[in-house]
Design an enzyme around this catalytic site. Structure first.
Site, PDB file in Angstrom:
ATOM      1  N   GLY A  47       0.917  -0.999   0.103  1.00  0.00           N
ATOM      2  CA  GLY A  47       0.026   0.070  -0.005  1.00  0.00           C
ATOM      3  C   GLY A  47       0.966   1.320   0.084  1.00  0.00           C
ATOM      4  O   GLY A  47       1.694   1.404   0.811  1.00  0.00           O
ATOM      5  N   ARG A  49       0.949   5.912  -1.141  1.00  0.00           N
ATOM      6  CA  ARG A  49       0.226   6.890  -1.348  1.00  0.00           C
ATOM      7  C   ARG A  49      -0.221   7.153  -2.776  1.00  0.00           C
ATOM      8  O   ARG A  49      -1.080   7.557  -3.252  1.00  0.00           O
ATOM      9  CB  ARG A  49       0.526   8.170  -0.660  1.00  0.00           C
ATOM     10  CG  ARG A  49       0.326   8.240   0.727  1.00  0.00           C
ATOM     11  CD  ARG A  49       0.717   9.759   1.365  1.00  0.00           C
ATOM     12  NE  ARG A  49       1.828   9.370   2.110  1.00  0.00           N
ATOM     13  CZ  ARG A  49       2.577  10.349   2.616  1.00  0.00           C
ATOM     14  NH1 ARG A  49       2.221  11.621   2.384  1.00  0.00           N
ATOM     15  NH2 ARG A  49       3.658  10.110   3.182  1.00  0.00           N
ATOM     16  N   ARG A  50       0.942   6.912  -3.602  1.00  0.00           N
ATOM     17  CA  ARG A  50       0.852   7.238  -5.175  1.00  0.00           C
ATOM     18  C   ARG A  50       1.530   6.020  -5.776  1.00  0.00           C
ATOM     19  O   ARG A  50       2.567   5.635  -5.521  1.00  0.00           O
ATOM     20  CB  ARG A  50       1.496   8.559  -5.554  1.00  0.00           C
ATOM     21  CG  ARG A  50       0.694   9.651  -4.981  1.00  0.00           C
ATOM     22  CD  ARG A  50       1.571  10.841  -5.585  1.00  0.00           C
ATOM     23  NE  ARG A  50       2.917  11.090  -5.161  1.00  0.00           N
ATOM     24  CZ  ARG A  50       3.075  11.266  -3.766  1.00  0.00           C
ATOM     25  NH1 ARG A  50       2.293  11.762  -3.131  1.00  0.00           N
ATOM     26  NH2 ARG A  50       4.303  11.526  -3.494  1.00  0.00           N
ATOM     27  N   GLU A 131       7.405  -4.733  18.163  1.00  0.00           N
ATOM     28  CA  GLU A 131       8.924  -4.699  18.720  1.00  0.00           C
ATOM     29  C   GLU A 131       9.331  -3.315  18.106  1.00  0.00           C
ATOM     30  O   GLU A 131      10.163  -2.811  18.792  1.00  0.00           O
ATOM     31  CB  GLU A 131       9.492  -5.775  18.223  1.00  0.00           C
ATOM     32  CG  GLU A 131      10.996  -5.857  18.830  1.00  0.00           C
ATOM     33  CD  GLU A 131      11.238  -5.997  20.176  1.00  0.00           C
ATOM     34  OE1 GLU A 131      11.757  -4.839  21.153  1.00  0.00           O
ATOM     35  OE2 GLU A 131      10.545  -6.848  20.942  1.00  0.00           O
ATOM     36  N   GLY A 136      14.142   0.463  17.580  1.00  0.00           N
ATOM     37  CA  GLY A 136      14.614   0.044  16.442  1.00  0.00           C
ATOM     38  C   GLY A 136      14.798  -1.258  16.573  1.00  0.00           C
ATOM     39  O   GLY A 136      14.042  -2.109  16.924  1.00  0.00           O
ATOM     40  N   GLY A 189      21.262  13.769   8.091  1.00  0.00           N
ATOM     41  CA  GLY A 189      19.936  13.023   7.784  1.00  0.00           C
ATOM     42  C   GLY A 189      19.562  12.549   8.986  1.00  0.00           C
ATOM     43  O   GLY A 189      18.722  11.501   9.271  1.00  0.00           O
ATOM     44  N   LYS A 207       7.605   6.387  23.460  1.00  0.00           N
ATOM     45  CA  LYS A 207       8.049   5.028  23.733  1.00  0.00           C
ATOM     46  C   LYS A 207       8.012   4.753  25.100  1.00  0.00           C
ATOM     47  O   LYS A 207       7.708   3.769  25.590  1.00  0.00           O
ATOM     48  CB  LYS A 207       9.639   5.223  23.125  1.00  0.00           C
ATOM     49  CG  LYS A 207       9.630   5.366  21.558  1.00  0.00           C
ATOM     50  CD  LYS A 207      10.954   5.586  21.050  1.00  0.00           C
ATOM     51  CE  LYS A 207      11.213   6.090  19.754  1.00  0.00           C
ATOM     52  NZ  LYS A 207      12.514   6.339  19.118  1.00  0.00           N
TER      53      LYS A 207
END
Length: 441
Positions: A47, A49-50, A131, A136, A189, A207
């Protein structure tokens, strides 16, 4: 043999960094995963969005009709890695209500709607795994729900946000101010275009809510978690921390508290704290995460690793997928939500910690005694005090700075003390109030 079993159909919702890695693992490790599950995992659809041709997967697998994909008869497990609370909540509820197990990494949704989702899974007799929602790749949810199921967890504390840990680590090692360290994190990033959720503690609070709920068998939401961010931490605070043999980390702390009357409460809180350099959490630097769990019988356990990123998060997601698929093949279920305790959440004013308080003051006699008097009036005991000169760019002394370290005090008493200090004529402003943690972590 795995090939003789009916395939387990999987739908993946979301094809970002995590979703792409999940799809890659399913495709590249198909034979191994089939052997571990006892049946082949077959990707039925993704699935998005575009629907576009440049997604790196066969276009026939892509669909923007999430509801139709979730409803398909050949889909047994839905993996949700879209991110936003909506439409994720609707998709997950739709899957659970149709008898499909769900794996999700959506911490924001779980921190507000775990009860609703768990009830839907219970009613449909299917699994809900998450989990990857906390830290992560670090396995911490499963140890709490399974490995420590026979023990009593007393405390869960740690560093669960990689962005803020990178920023604070940079400030610590280079002497950079907050703005410069944030800019560096963004360039690499590690920080989002809008870093608010990370730097103001919202991500860590979500969390903490999940961890507290699981560890203490009660229901804690993100709104129950006391939260402070890191935007007010300064290089001067790090200088003082170093002088005290500490560093500064954004901590998520969840603990079981016994009141003077003997009743049990839960505390969940997120804030920057001074941590002794001798403590293992002080050595967790960069974008890494670590969680320390303390239990009555097991004692202290520490989990460390990469807390974010496509591949690390996908590792946890795929681990949950294998568990859910294995249960499907065997006709069994994983651990159910355990919320029998129904413990109230302790207000922050009830919590006792040590404090570091920094203030700019007039450079004249009598200031220190005036400051100490305000602590004494509220029975906040001083453990250590330091006074240093403040100089301008030309090296001229223009004022003084007082740093006070307290013994254990309640948050309520400390807050009253800070308000009183701000009202003193000789105090130009309380610049920092940071808690000291470490002995109980």
């Amino acid at each position: 043999m795995p090939g003789d079993e009916k395939p387990v159909g999987v739908a993946v919702l979301g094809l970002g960094n995590v979703g792409s890695e999940v799809v890659r693992i399913i495709e590249n490790s198909a034979e191994d995963l089939a052997a571990r599950v006892g049946a082949p995992l077959v990707l039925r659809g993704i699935g998005v969005r575009r629907v576009t041709t440049d997604r790196g997967v066969p276009i026939e697998l892509l669909t923007d009709d999430i509801e139709e994909l979730v409803a398909r008869e050949d889909v047994d497990i839905v993996v949700e890695v879209m991110g936003p609370v909506e439409p994720s909540r609707k998709a997950i509820l739709g899957a659970l209500e149709r008898g499909k197990s769900v794996v999700t990494a959506n911490k924001a949704l779980l921190a507000t709607s775990t009860g609703e989702l768990a009830q839907a899974a219970e009613s449909a007799h299917v699994d809900l795994y998450f989990e990857a929602a906390v830290a992560g790749a670090i396995p911490v949810i499963r140890p709490l729900t399974q490995s420590l199921a026979g023990d009593t967890v007393l405390r869960v504390a740690g560093i669960v946000n990689g962005t803020t840990n990178y920023i604070l680590s940079a400030m610590d090692s280079t002497g950079a101010d907050y703005a410069s360290a944030l800019a560096d994190a963004s360039a690499l990033g590690y920080a989002e275009a809008d870093p608010t959720a990370d730097v103001e503690g919202y991500d860590a609070a979500a969390k903490a809510a999940i961890l507290a709920s699981i560890a203490f068998h009660t229901r804690v939401t993100a709104d129950d978690v006391y939260r402070e961010g890191i935007t007010k931490v300064t290089p001067a605070d790090f200088g003082s921390a170093h002088a005290l043999g500490c560093t500064i980390k954004l901590l998520s702390i969840c603990e079981r508290i016994t009141t003077d009357e003997g009743s049990q409460r839960v505390s969940a809180r997120v804030y920057p704290a001074l941590v002794p350099l001798s403590h293992p959490l002080a050595a967790v630097n960069g974008a890494f995460n670590a969680v320390v769990v303390e239990a009555e019988a097991a004692g202290r356990l520490m989990f460390y690793g990469q807390g974010a990123g496509g591949a690390p998060t996908a590792s946890a997601v795929t681990g949950d997928l294998v568990m859910a698929a294995r249960n499907r093949v065997l006709g069994s279920r994983g651990p159910r939500e355990s919320k029998y305790a129904q413990l109230p959440v302790a207000p922050m004013g009830f919590i006792e910690t040590r404090y570091y308080v920094s203030m700019n003051v007039a450079d004249k006699p009598g200031v220190l005694s005036a400051v100490a008097a305000e602590f004494a009036k509220r029975e906040v005991s001083i453990a250590e005090v330091r006074q240093e000169g403040v100089v301008d760019e030309g090296g001229r002394r223009v004022g003084a700075r007082i740093v006070v370290v307290t013994h254990l005090a309640t948050d309520a008493a400390l807050s009253e003390t800070v308000d009183a200090l701000d009202d003193l004529d000789v105090v130009q402003g309380v610049s920092s109030v940071i808690r000291l943690e470490g002995t109980g972590l």
